[in-house]
Design a protein around this motif. Structure first.
Motif, PDB file in Angstrom:
ATOM      1  N   VAL A 122     -12.512  11.551 -13.888  1.00 48.03           N
ATOM      2  CA  VAL A 122     -11.411  11.343 -12.941  1.00 48.03           C
ATOM      3  C   VAL A 122     -10.601  10.115 -13.349  1.00 48.03           C
ATOM      4  CG1 VAL A 122     -10.843  10.724 -10.546  1.00 48.03           C
ATOM      5  CG2 VAL A 122     -12.616  12.426 -11.031  1.00 48.03           C
ATOM      6  N   LYS A 123      -9.304  10.325 -13.450  1.00 52.08           N
ATOM      7  CA  LYS A 123      -8.435   9.205 -13.784  1.00 52.08           C
ATOM      8  C   LYS A 123      -7.602   8.863 -12.556  1.00 52.08           C
ATOM      9  CE  LYS A 123      -8.183  10.227 -18.735  1.00 52.08           C
ATOM     10  NZ  LYS A 123      -9.366  11.100 -18.815  1.00 52.08           N
ATOM     11  N   VAL A 124      -7.865   7.701 -11.987  1.00 50.21           N
ATOM     12  CA  VAL A 124      -7.133   7.299 -10.782  1.00 50.21           C
ATOM     13  C   VAL A 124      -5.787   6.749 -11.238  1.00 50.21           C
ATOM     14  CG1 VAL A 124      -7.205   5.946  -8.670  1.00 50.21           C
ATOM     15  CG2 VAL A 124      -9.330   6.715  -9.718  1.00 50.21           C
ATOM     16  N   ALA A 125      -4.717   7.476 -10.866  1.00 48.84           N
ATOM     17  CA  ALA A 125      -3.405   7.147 -11.426  1.00 48.84           C
ATOM     18  C   ALA A 125      -2.861   5.819 -10.902  1.00 48.84           C
ATOM     19  CB  ALA A 125      -2.429   8.277 -11.141  1.00 48.84           C
ATOM     20  N   MET A 126      -3.026   5.593  -9.585  1.00 50.94           N
ATOM     21  CA  MET A 126      -2.482   4.371  -8.998  1.00 50.94           C
ATOM     22  C   MET A 126      -3.613   3.355  -8.826  1.00 50.94           C
ATOM     23  SD  MET A 126       0.161   5.827  -6.146  1.00 50.94           S
ATOM     24  CE  MET A 126      -1.009   6.927  -5.430  1.00 50.94           C
ATOM     25  N   PRO A 127      -3.273   2.066  -8.806  1.00 43.34           N
ATOM     26  CA  PRO A 127      -4.336   1.069  -8.678  1.00 43.34           C
ATOM     27  C   PRO A 127      -4.982   1.065  -7.292  1.00 43.34           C
ATOM     28  CG  PRO A 127      -2.262   0.053  -9.395  1.00 43.34           C
ATOM     29  CD  PRO A 127      -1.951   1.460  -8.994  1.00 43.34           C
ATOM     30  N   LEU A 128      -6.245   0.683  -7.243  1.00 47.64           N
ATOM     31  CA  LEU A 128      -6.914   0.381  -5.980  1.00 47.64           C
ATOM     32  C   LEU A 128      -6.803  -1.124  -5.796  1.00 47.64           C
ATOM     33  CD1 LEU A 128     -10.151   2.473  -6.591  1.00 47.64           C
ATOM     34  CD2 LEU A 128      -8.260   3.071  -5.064  1.00 47.64           C
ATOM     35  N   GLN A 129      -6.614  -1.546  -4.551  1.00 51.82           N
ATOM     36  CA  GLN A 129      -6.438  -2.980  -4.359  1.00 51.82           C
ATOM     37  C   GLN A 129      -7.315  -3.559  -3.258  1.00 51.82           C
ATOM     38  OE1 GLN A 129      -2.688  -5.342  -4.541  1.00 51.82           O
ATOM     39  NE2 GLN A 129      -3.014  -5.538  -2.347  1.00 51.82           N
ATOM     40  N   ALA A 130      -7.781  -4.749  -3.498  1.00 50.54           N
ATOM     41  CA  ALA A 130      -8.477  -5.477  -2.439  1.00 50.54           C
ATOM     42  C   ALA A 130      -7.744  -6.780  -2.219  1.00 50.54           C
ATOM     43  CB  ALA A 130      -9.907  -5.751  -2.840  1.00 50.54           C
ATOM     44  N   TYR A 131      -7.706  -7.170  -0.964  1.00 48.11           N
ATOM     45  CA  TYR A 131      -7.078  -8.445  -0.675  1.00 48.11           C
ATOM     46  C   TYR A 131      -8.075  -9.299   0.090  1.00 48.11           C
ATOM     47  CZ  TYR A 131      -3.417 -11.779  -0.219  1.00 48.11           C
ATOM     48  OH  TYR A 131      -2.683 -12.916  -0.363  1.00 48.11           O
ATOM     49  N   PHE A 132      -8.340 -10.491  -0.426  1.00 43.06           N
ATOM     50  CA  PHE A 132      -9.339 -11.351   0.213  1.00 43.06           C
ATOM     51  C   PHE A 132      -8.650 -12.520   0.885  1.00 43.06           C
ATOM     52  CE2 PHE A 132     -11.416  -9.040  -3.158  1.00 43.06           C
ATOM     53  CZ  PHE A 132     -12.500  -8.513  -2.473  1.00 43.06           C
ATOM     54  N   ARG A 133      -8.956 -12.661   2.171  1.00 40.49           N
ATOM     55  CA  ARG A 133      -8.304 -13.684   2.954  1.00 40.49           C
ATOM     56  C   ARG A 133      -9.362 -14.561   3.619  1.00 40.49           C
ATOM     57  NH1 ARG A 133      -3.870 -16.717   3.861  1.00 40.49           N
ATOM     58  NH2 ARG A 133      -3.719 -17.324   6.038  1.00 40.49           N
TER      59      ARG A 133
ATOM     60  N   GLU B 168       0.831  -1.195   0.000  1.00 43.06           N
ATOM     61  CA  GLU B 168       0.000   0.000   0.000  1.00 43.06           C
ATOM     62  C   GLU B 168       0.875   1.259   0.000  1.00 43.06           C
ATOM     63  OE1 GLU B 168      -2.392   0.493   3.461  1.00 43.06           O
ATOM     64  OE2 GLU B 168      -3.599   2.074   2.577  1.00 43.06           O
ATOM     65  N   ARG B 169       1.898   1.240   0.894  1.00 45.25           N
ATOM     66  CA  ARG B 169       2.787   2.402   0.961  1.00 45.25           C
ATOM     67  C   ARG B 169       3.473   2.618  -0.376  1.00 45.25           C
ATOM     68  NH1 ARG B 169       3.703   0.316   6.062  1.00 45.25           N
ATOM     69  NH2 ARG B 169       5.529  -0.879   5.396  1.00 45.25           N
ATOM     70  N   LYS B 170       3.855   1.537  -1.010  1.00 50.70           N
ATOM     71  CA  LYS B 170       4.672   1.653  -2.216  1.00 50.70           C
ATOM     72  C   LYS B 170       3.903   2.139  -3.450  1.00 50.70           C
ATOM     73  CE  LYS B 170       7.177  -2.186  -2.572  1.00 50.70           C
ATOM     74  NZ  LYS B 170       8.095  -3.278  -2.378  1.00 50.70           N
ATOM     75  N   PHE B 171       2.778   1.509  -3.759  1.00 48.04           N
ATOM     76  CA  PHE B 171       2.221   1.835  -5.083  1.00 48.04           C
ATOM     77  C   PHE B 171       0.705   1.802  -5.207  1.00 48.04           C
ATOM     78  CE2 PHE B 171       2.851  -2.724  -5.127  1.00 48.04           C
ATOM     79  CZ  PHE B 171       1.766  -3.206  -5.813  1.00 48.04           C
ATOM     80  N   LEU B 172      -0.013   1.832  -4.108  1.00 46.81           N
ATOM     81  CA  LEU B 172      -1.461   1.726  -4.256  1.00 46.81           C
ATOM     82  C   LEU B 172      -2.177   3.000  -3.854  1.00 46.81           C
ATOM     83  CD1 LEU B 172      -1.837  -1.841  -2.752  1.00 46.81           C
ATOM     84  CD2 LEU B 172      -1.935  -1.229  -5.165  1.00 46.81           C
ATOM     85  N   ALA B 173      -3.306   3.255  -4.533  1.00 45.74           N
ATOM     86  CA  ALA B 173      -4.097   4.437  -4.225  1.00 45.74           C
ATOM     87  C   ALA B 173      -5.050   4.167  -3.070  1.00 45.74           C
ATOM     88  CB  ALA B 173      -4.880   4.869  -5.448  1.00 45.74           C
TER      89      ALA B 173
END
Lengths: 438, 488
Positions: free
Chosen positions: B215-226, B135-140
């Motif tokens: 709106v163009k979201v530059a960085m990816p949004l991420q979900a993690y399913f556990r 998240e810190r590195k590359f996610l929006a």
């Protein structure tokens, strides 16, 4: 659906009484055959019609599978169409299930043991031989009910036996013609080539009389090529505009044998064609070809199966459909490579040439591979005539209609030129061309 | 309903045994990164088995509006009425025991906005999976779902200020009904299939995203399913709406520990790309190989919109997933890139569905599968160009690679084309790694194992390159095949 019948026993046409009469007319045939027919009739009654969840019938018009109101024809008109104007070895002509003309096998071939006879005659004279090959490898493509109906009621059809090492250059021809309204026919042809034998069989399925009569045809054939044999089979179908047609082909190819089967589909209201090839010995090759001119509101439903059972076998399938008007085609093909069939090389291609904005093509090319050292691929394309090719021809002064006709015939030529017999090639080309003249 | 609290605890890291790190003795595939579990206390538990009370319990915990409960109860009836699709799908589906599954487990419905607030027992799972670091590195924005609910959900300020909404389904339906109700259940109707009906009855978690016009979201949004608990069923529901001209990339990852009993994951994912919008949806599925992964994913693409599914299936016992695009507006474009890897005991039944519903629409499907050991991979696809459309194009390529003599692959496409102005092409091939290729590499000093690994990577390389950088590195690591069994 018509409201005339509530159950199969109440059918006015093909009911158990009719079957009993059919059977009693054949009392002189071998007992095993009569038993086979009885079992098949019961199987026909017991099996359900295809249903919506049946994968083998995906996209098919199930409402069109209406068997009600058909009956066996009684008379056998002699004034029937004929497309077999090419040189041939011998011919059997059936009109409304009865043999109306035949030319016998030349004496030299008969002396070598070649048998070419109507099925009923072969059952009488060579019963054990017929029994050995009759439905030895049934096709598994969904039409068991209609195959059972065929077995129960079959009367016409040919039996060809070419013994080991005998090569016959010119084709054997079998013609089936159906005339009249609400009549049905159930042809069954069996072809057996012994080791290293070579032969060509051409079978025509035609409607006589008015082209608009409602008819039913359910045909079956068994093709066998023993070790090293070479069989060419051509089936040409031009049923009436209101025919419901089924044709189920089984092809068995032994070691180093080669079978080329080419099916031409032109007529019928709804016609289903199933073809199942089995590659049984190393070096076996099956060439499965089909050409369809789908015009009017016809439906052509083609199902194929290439089963590679032995290692080092090859198969090549090319099914081409030209679609006009509001026609619908279905191609569903499957290549199965069984676990032992390493070094299989199998190919399957379906090409649909869309010549109308209202035609509809369905394509389901499938693979089931259980061996890893194989080369298998399939392709399917659906597109109109290449605009650049059309332009090229027009730029050289060829009128648009003529350019289109040339390109369509070129589309079919890729398949037709796999035939070695030039006269046969020309006869089929003429038959296809007649479809575009209207 | 009283939760049976004594069944909750799984022994810590019981399954984290390094001796199981290599799944296949000849070809090692790292499916073990997610194979651990920590002891977690659940506050809400709907027990095992499914009935209307379970559905009311879930709805009650979430304090849902009454229309949602009605929607759920209706869906449950649809689920009961629908037969298992075993007339075309694998009979393995019959091994799912819906009475043994636990349909809802959570520590509360409100996700935390900072990792500090996330309870330690859950946080250490995600830390071990590297989520906060990514998240810190590359996610929006990140949403981390633990069993039924998101434990953590946060969007970076810069993205939130653009008006992007990124939250879970419970929050979204409660706080933004005007935005989400319009499309909820519209791309994938409840009765689409038995498992979409099941999801509609018991859904919990998943991401709801709205990206405003332009709106163009530059960085990816991420979900993690556990998935953490044994016998658990995860039923997340995702709805992504990209308004006119908007652009967004969404990535999801999933893992579960390997239990001795099977687990069910059955998501519904709906994407809506309005005029000129672009959505890219990336999945790297690495479930343990006792998970039934039966997911329905579909997008609708309006005029000039583009939807691209990048779908990579490595884990699970059985995956059935055919991401689709309904090309509803003129010149819309749909694409599915699919990579599947089936090892011993796995069946990857994946593919794509392209439904053309407007003129000049284009779709592309590229599917590559690798079958290892007794693994089975299946491609199933639909391309549908119905009446009176003009100028539609589809190109489909499926390639299958078989590694061992008993590996298996199937291809079942269905193509329907109506009319004479379209161009549709389908090609598929099945092959093994060529001996010439291996021999050539061995000539140059590589071992047979290295050569095989290189050849397999080469087979999927052109697809892996389409993944965002960070994911392609992850993927390469996951698909790193080494013939001597060591994990790279």
């Amino acid at each position: 659906m018509s409201a005339t019948a509530l159950s199969s026993s109440a059918l006015p046409g093909l009911d158990s009484t009719r079957f009993a009469a059919h059977l009693s007319q054949r009392a002189t045939l071998p007992a095993w055959w009569l038993e086979t027919k009885k079992a098949a009739w019961n199987q026909f009654l017991a099996l359900p019609l295809p249903s919506r969840t049946d994968e083998n019938w995906r996209f098919s018009n199930l409402k069109g599978l209406d068997l009600e109101g058909f009956d066996l024809p009684e008379d056998a008109p002699k004034d029937i169409p004929n497309h077999s104007s090419f040189p041939q070895t011998a011919e059997l002509v059936f009109s409304n299930r009865q043999l109306v003309a035949r030319s016998t096998v030349p004496a030299d071939l008969a002396a070598k043991g070649v048998i070419f006879a109507p099925l009923d005659e072969a059952l009488r004279d060579h019963g054990d031989l017929v029994k050995q090959y009759f439905q030895k490898h049934p096709a598994h493509l969904g039409s068991a009910k209609f195959v059972a109906l065929n077995t129960a009621l079959s009367a016409s059809g040919g039996f060809l036996y070419v013994p080991a090492g005998v090569e016959v250059a010119l084709p054997f021809v079998i013609q089936h013609t159906l005339s009249g309204a609400n009549v049905a026919t159930f042809p069954h042809t069996i072809v057996v080539l012994g080791p290293r034998a070579k032969a060509t069989v051409v079978e025509f399925f035609l409607s006589g009389g008015a082209a608009t009569e409602r008819q039913l045809a359910a045909g079956v054939n068994d093709l066998h090529a023993a070790e090293g044999a070479q069989l060419t089979y051509v089936g040409a179908q031009h049923w009436s505009r209101e025919t419901l047609a089924f044709q189920v082909n089984s092809i068995a190819v032994e070691r180093d044998a080669r079978v080329l089967a080419l099916n031409l589909h032109l007529g019928g209201r709804q016609s289903r064609h199933e073809s199942h090839s089995r590659l049984l010995g190393p070096g076996a090759h099956s060439e499965m070809l089909a050409l369809t001119v789908a015009s009017g509101d016809r439906e052509f439903d083609q199902r194929t199966l290439q089963t590679h059972i032995a290692p080092n076998t090859t198969s090549n399938l090319l099914y081409k459909n030209a679609l006009l008007d509001t026609a619908k085609t279905i191609f569903s093909g499957l290549i199965i490579v069984e676990p032992d069939a390493q070094k299989t090389d199998a190919y399957q291609k379906n090409r649909n040439l869309m010549l109308s904005d209202t035609a509809e093509a369905h394509s389901l090319p499938g693979l089931e591979i259980q061996a890893n050292d194989v080369k298998c691929s399939h392709g399917s394309t659906s597109a109109r005539i290449d605009a650049e090719q059309e332009f090229y021809l027009q730029a050289r002064g060829i009128a648009p209609v003529e350019a289109r006709r040339l390109l369509v015939s070129a589309f079919f030529e890729e398949v037709l030129n796999k035939l070695d017999d030039e006269a046969l090639h020309a006869a089929l080309t003429a038959l296809i061309a007649s479809q575009f003249k209207k | 309903m009283t939760p049976p609290t004594d069944t909750l605890a799984a022994p810590e890291a019981l399954l984290d045994d390094p001796s199981t790190a290599v799944e296949n003795p000849t070809v090692g595939i790292d499916q073990t990164a997610g194979n651990f579990t920590y002891d977690v206390k659940y506050e809400f538990d709907a027990g095992s088995g499914l009935n209307e009370d379970v559905i009311r319990y879930i709805s009650n915990v979430k304090k849902e509006a009454s229309w949602i409960l009605d929607f759920r109860l209706k869906a449950y009836q649809t689920f009961l009425a629908k037969p298992m699709p075993t007339h075309w799908a694998t009979k393995d589906l019959e091994n799912i025991d819906f009475n043994k599954i636990r349909y809802y487990l959570s520590q509360g419905t409100k996700p935390k906005r900072t990792w500090d607030e996330v309870p330690d027992d859950i946080k250490k799972t995600f830390e071990r999976l590297g989520i906060p670091e990514q998240e810190r590195k590359f996610l929006a924005g990140v949403e981390a779902q633990f069993d039924s609910e998101a434990a953590y959900s946060n969007v970076k300020d810069i993205v939130a200020k653009q008006g992007v909404i990124f939250c879970n389904s419970t929050e979204a339906l409660r706080e933004h009904p005007e935005l989400f109700k319009k499309w909820f259940g519209k791309v994938i109707p409840t009765g689409d299939n038995k498992f979409s009906a099941l999801n509609s009855a018991v859904f919990s978690g998943g991401s709801f995203i709205y990206v405003p016009k332009g709106v163009k979201v530059a960085m990816p949004l991420q979900a993690y399913f556990r998935i953490n608990a044994e016998n658990f069923g995860q039923f997340e529901r995702t709805l992504i709406i990209a308004d006119e001209g908007a652009e967004v990339t969404y990535m999801e990852g999933c893992t579960a520990p390997k239990f001795s009993t099977s687990t069910l994951h059955s998501a519904v994912v709906e994407l809506v790309a309005l005029k000129g919008a672009k959505i890219q949806y990336i999945t790297v599925q690495n479930w343990a190989n006792n998970v039934f992964n039966l997911v329905t994913k579909r997008a609708i693409a309006m005029e000039d919109a583009e939807v691209k599914w990048i779908d990579c299936n490595i884990g699970s016992r059985l995956t059935m997933k055919y991401p689709g695009v309904i090309l509803k507006g003129k010149r819309a474009r749909g694409e599915v890139i699919s990579i599947a890897l089936a090892n011993d005991g796995q069946h990857q039944d994946t593919g794509a569905k392209m439904v053309h519903a407007a003129d000049d629409t284009t779709s592309v499907i590229v599917a590559k599968s690798i079958s290892v050991g007794q693994g089975r991979s299946t491609y199933r696809g639909v391309v549908h160009i119905p009446k009176h459309l003009k100028g539609c194009k589809n190109n489909t390529e499926c390639d299958a690679l078989l590694i061992n003599t008993n590996s298996r692959t199937d291809t079942y496409p269905a193509i329907v084309v109506r009319g004479d102005t379209h161009a549709v092409q389908h090609e598929a091939s099945v092959s093994k790694v060529s001996e010439d290729m291996i021999f050539y590499m061995q000539q140059r000093g590589l071992t047979e194992a290295q050569a095989m690994s290189l050849a397999v990577n080469g087979f999927v390389n052109d697809l892996v390159r389409q993944f965002p950088m960070e994911y392609s590195v992850e993927l390469k690591r996951l698909i790193d095949l080494e013939m001597e069994g060591s994990v790279g």
